[in-house]
Design a protein around this motif. Sequence first.
Motif, PDB file in Angstrom:
ATOM      1  N   ASP A 186       0.829  -1.204   0.000  1.00  0.00           N
ATOM      2  CA  ASP A 186       0.000   0.000   0.000  1.00  0.00           C
ATOM      3  C   ASP A 186       0.865   1.255   0.000  1.00  0.00           C
ATOM      4  OD1 ASP A 186      -2.204  -1.660   0.048  1.00  0.00           O
ATOM      5  OD2 ASP A 186      -2.610  -1.362   2.189  1.00  0.00           O
ATOM      6  N   ALA A 187       1.900   1.275   0.827  1.00  0.00           N
ATOM      7  CA  ALA A 187       2.806   2.424   0.877  1.00  0.00           C
ATOM      8  C   ALA A 187       3.526   2.597  -0.458  1.00  0.00           C
ATOM      9  CB  ALA A 187       3.819   2.255   2.013  1.00  0.00           C
ATOM     10  N   ALA A 188       3.982   1.483  -1.038  1.00  0.00           N
ATOM     11  CA  ALA A 188       4.684   1.539  -2.322  1.00  0.00           C
ATOM     12  C   ALA A 188       3.769   2.069  -3.425  1.00  0.00           C
ATOM     13  CB  ALA A 188       5.226   0.160  -2.683  1.00  0.00           C
ATOM     14  N   ASP A 221       7.297   0.898 -11.191  1.00  0.00           N
ATOM     15  CA  ASP A 221       6.592  -0.366 -11.003  1.00  0.00           C
ATOM     16  C   ASP A 221       6.707  -0.782  -9.548  1.00  0.00           C
ATOM     17  OD1 ASP A 221       6.072  -0.699 -13.777  1.00  0.00           O
ATOM     18  OD2 ASP A 221       8.076  -1.517 -14.059  1.00  0.00           O
ATOM     19  N   VAL A 222       5.674  -1.447  -9.049  1.00  0.00           N
ATOM     20  CA  VAL A 222       5.683  -1.966  -7.679  1.00  0.00           C
ATOM     21  C   VAL A 222       5.736  -3.482  -7.728  1.00  0.00           C
ATOM     22  CG1 VAL A 222       4.348  -2.166  -5.541  1.00  0.00           C
ATOM     23  CG2 VAL A 222       4.441   0.020  -6.760  1.00  0.00           C
ATOM     24  N   HIS A 223       6.597  -4.046  -6.910  1.00  0.00           N
ATOM     25  CA  HIS A 223       6.752  -5.496  -6.794  1.00  0.00           C
ATOM     26  C   HIS A 223       6.749  -5.842  -5.314  1.00  0.00           C
ATOM     27  CE1 HIS A 223       8.002  -5.444 -11.012  1.00  0.00           C
ATOM     28  NE2 HIS A 223       8.706  -4.386 -10.674  1.00  0.00           N
ATOM     29  N   ASP A 224       6.291  -7.040  -4.983  1.00  0.00           N
ATOM     30  CA  ASP A 224       6.259  -7.411  -3.579  1.00  0.00           C
ATOM     31  C   ASP A 224       6.797  -8.810  -3.351  1.00  0.00           C
ATOM     32  OD1 ASP A 224       4.043  -8.799  -4.670  1.00  0.00           O
ATOM     33  OD2 ASP A 224       3.178  -8.965  -2.680  1.00  0.00           O
ATOM     34  N   GLY A 225       7.147  -9.058  -2.126  1.00  0.00           N
ATOM     35  CA  GLY A 225       7.605 -10.382  -1.728  1.00  0.00           C
ATOM     36  C   GLY A 225       8.345 -10.330  -0.419  1.00  0.00           C
ATOM     37  N   TYR A 226       8.196 -11.375   0.370  1.00  0.00           N
ATOM     38  CA  TYR A 226       8.911 -11.534   1.628  1.00  0.00           C
ATOM     39  C   TYR A 226       8.694 -10.374   2.595  1.00  0.00           C
ATOM     40  CZ  TYR A 226      11.053 -15.257  -0.992  1.00  0.00           C
ATOM     41  OH  TYR A 226      11.252 -16.379  -1.746  1.00  0.00           O
ATOM     42  N   GLY A 227       7.500  -9.795   2.582  1.00  0.00           N
ATOM     43  CA  GLY A 227       7.168  -8.734   3.525  1.00  0.00           C
ATOM     44  C   GLY A 227       7.617  -7.348   3.148  1.00  0.00           C
ATOM     45  N   LEU A 228       8.279  -7.223   2.012  1.00  0.00           N
ATOM     46  CA  LEU A 228       8.721  -5.919   1.523  1.00  0.00           C
ATOM     47  C   LEU A 228       8.069  -5.626   0.187  1.00  0.00           C
ATOM     48  CD1 LEU A 228      12.574  -6.080   2.186  1.00  0.00           C
ATOM     49  CD2 LEU A 228      10.863  -4.860   3.527  1.00  0.00           C
ATOM     50  N   ALA A 229       8.044  -4.358  -0.163  1.00  0.00           N
ATOM     51  CA  ALA A 229       7.622  -3.961  -1.498  1.00  0.00           C
ATOM     52  C   ALA A 229       8.758  -3.158  -2.111  1.00  0.00           C
ATOM     53  CB  ALA A 229       6.356  -3.112  -1.438  1.00  0.00           C
ATOM     54  N   LEU A 230       8.953  -3.323  -3.407  1.00  0.00           N
ATOM     55  CA  LEU A 230       9.977  -2.585  -4.136  1.00  0.00           C
ATOM     56  C   LEU A 230       9.302  -1.675  -5.143  1.00  0.00           C
ATOM     57  CD1 LEU A 230      12.394  -5.522  -5.015  1.00  0.00           C
ATOM     58  CD2 LEU A 230      12.532  -3.958  -3.080  1.00  0.00           C
ATOM     59  N   VAL A 231       9.798  -0.466  -5.247  1.00  0.00           N
ATOM     60  CA  VAL A 231       9.344   0.461  -6.269  1.00  0.00           C
ATOM     61  C   VAL A 231      10.520   0.633  -7.219  1.00  0.00           C
ATOM     62  CG1 VAL A 231       8.411   2.746  -6.773  1.00  0.00           C
ATOM     63  CG2 VAL A 231       7.855   1.625  -4.602  1.00  0.00           C
ATOM     64  N   TRP A 278      12.773   0.633  -1.446  1.00  0.00           N
ATOM     65  CA  TRP A 278      12.189  -0.450  -0.666  1.00  0.00           C
ATOM     66  C   TRP A 278      11.191   0.143   0.314  1.00  0.00           C
ATOM     67  CZ3 TRP A 278      17.362  -0.136  -1.804  1.00  0.00           C
ATOM     68  CH2 TRP A 278      17.940  -1.218  -2.452  1.00  0.00           C
ATOM     69  N   SER A 279      10.189  -0.642   0.669  1.00  0.00           N
ATOM     70  CA  SER A 279       9.236  -0.237   1.700  1.00  0.00           C
ATOM     71  C   SER A 279       8.874  -1.443   2.554  1.00  0.00           C
ATOM     72  CB  SER A 279       7.964   0.334   1.078  1.00  0.00           C
ATOM     73  OG  SER A 279       7.004   0.600   2.091  1.00  0.00           O
ATOM     74  N   ASN A 280       8.782  -1.190   3.851  1.00  0.00           N
ATOM     75  CA  ASN A 280       8.287  -2.210   4.769  1.00  0.00           C
ATOM     76  C   ASN A 280       6.930  -1.806   5.336  1.00  0.00           C
ATOM     77  OD1 ASN A 280       8.949  -0.168   6.530  1.00  0.00           O
ATOM     78  ND2 ASN A 280      10.387  -1.360   7.746  1.00  0.00           N
ATOM     79  N   GLY A 281       6.360  -0.735   4.785  1.00  0.00           N
ATOM     80  CA  GLY A 281       5.083  -0.224   5.257  1.00  0.00           C
ATOM     81  C   GLY A 281       5.226   0.907   6.249  1.00  0.00           C
ATOM     82  N   GLU A 282       6.384   0.995   6.888  1.00  0.00           N
ATOM     83  CA  GLU A 282       6.642   2.060   7.858  1.00  0.00           C
ATOM     84  C   GLU A 282       7.544   3.147   7.298  1.00  0.00           C
ATOM     85  OE1 GLU A 282       8.020   0.444  11.543  1.00  0.00           O
ATOM     86  OE2 GLU A 282       6.383  -1.011  11.620  1.00  0.00           O
ATOM     87  N   ARG A 283       8.439   2.751   6.388  1.00  0.00           N
ATOM     88  CA  ARG A 283       9.340   3.735   5.781  1.00  0.00           C
ATOM     89  C   ARG A 283       9.761   3.277   4.398  1.00  0.00           C
ATOM     90  NH1 ARG A 283      14.310   4.044   9.856  1.00  0.00           N
ATOM     91  NH2 ARG A 283      12.545   4.810  11.005  1.00  0.00           N
ATOM     92  N   PHE A 284      10.308   4.235   3.644  1.00  0.00           N
ATOM     93  CA  PHE A 284      10.929   3.985   2.337  1.00  0.00           C
ATOM     94  C   PHE A 284      12.423   4.179   2.517  1.00  0.00           C
ATOM     95  CE2 PHE A 284       6.887   6.257   1.280  1.00  0.00           C
ATOM     96  CZ  PHE A 284       6.221   5.197   0.686  1.00  0.00           C
TER      97      PHE A 284
END
Length: 106
Positions: A13-15, A30-40, A49-55
Amino acid sequence: MTAPATYGSAAVDAAERLREALAGYEIVADVHDGYGLALVSVGVGLVVWSNGERFWWHTGWNAERRRAVYAWQEAAEPGRAARRIAFHHAGLCETTPPAPDTASPL
């Protein structure tokens, strides 16, 4: 084995909010996800990178300490992060030669 899809997670969501904010600077990402992280994926050499709390994203190399330097921004401020990333992206575009058969450095 593949990681379970985490679409709808705080990281994704953050990404997605960051991707939308970057579009305001005419940056397609582009946004990609996996292993609890999202990549932009912003461009060659620029991934956020995003973990939902920070970029966080790579900004350079500290030769004295022999390690990478990263910038970060709270995920609650995607517009501010997008502005900083757009500025960094512009600097990369100025210093990176165009890819073969394209006019774009990234």
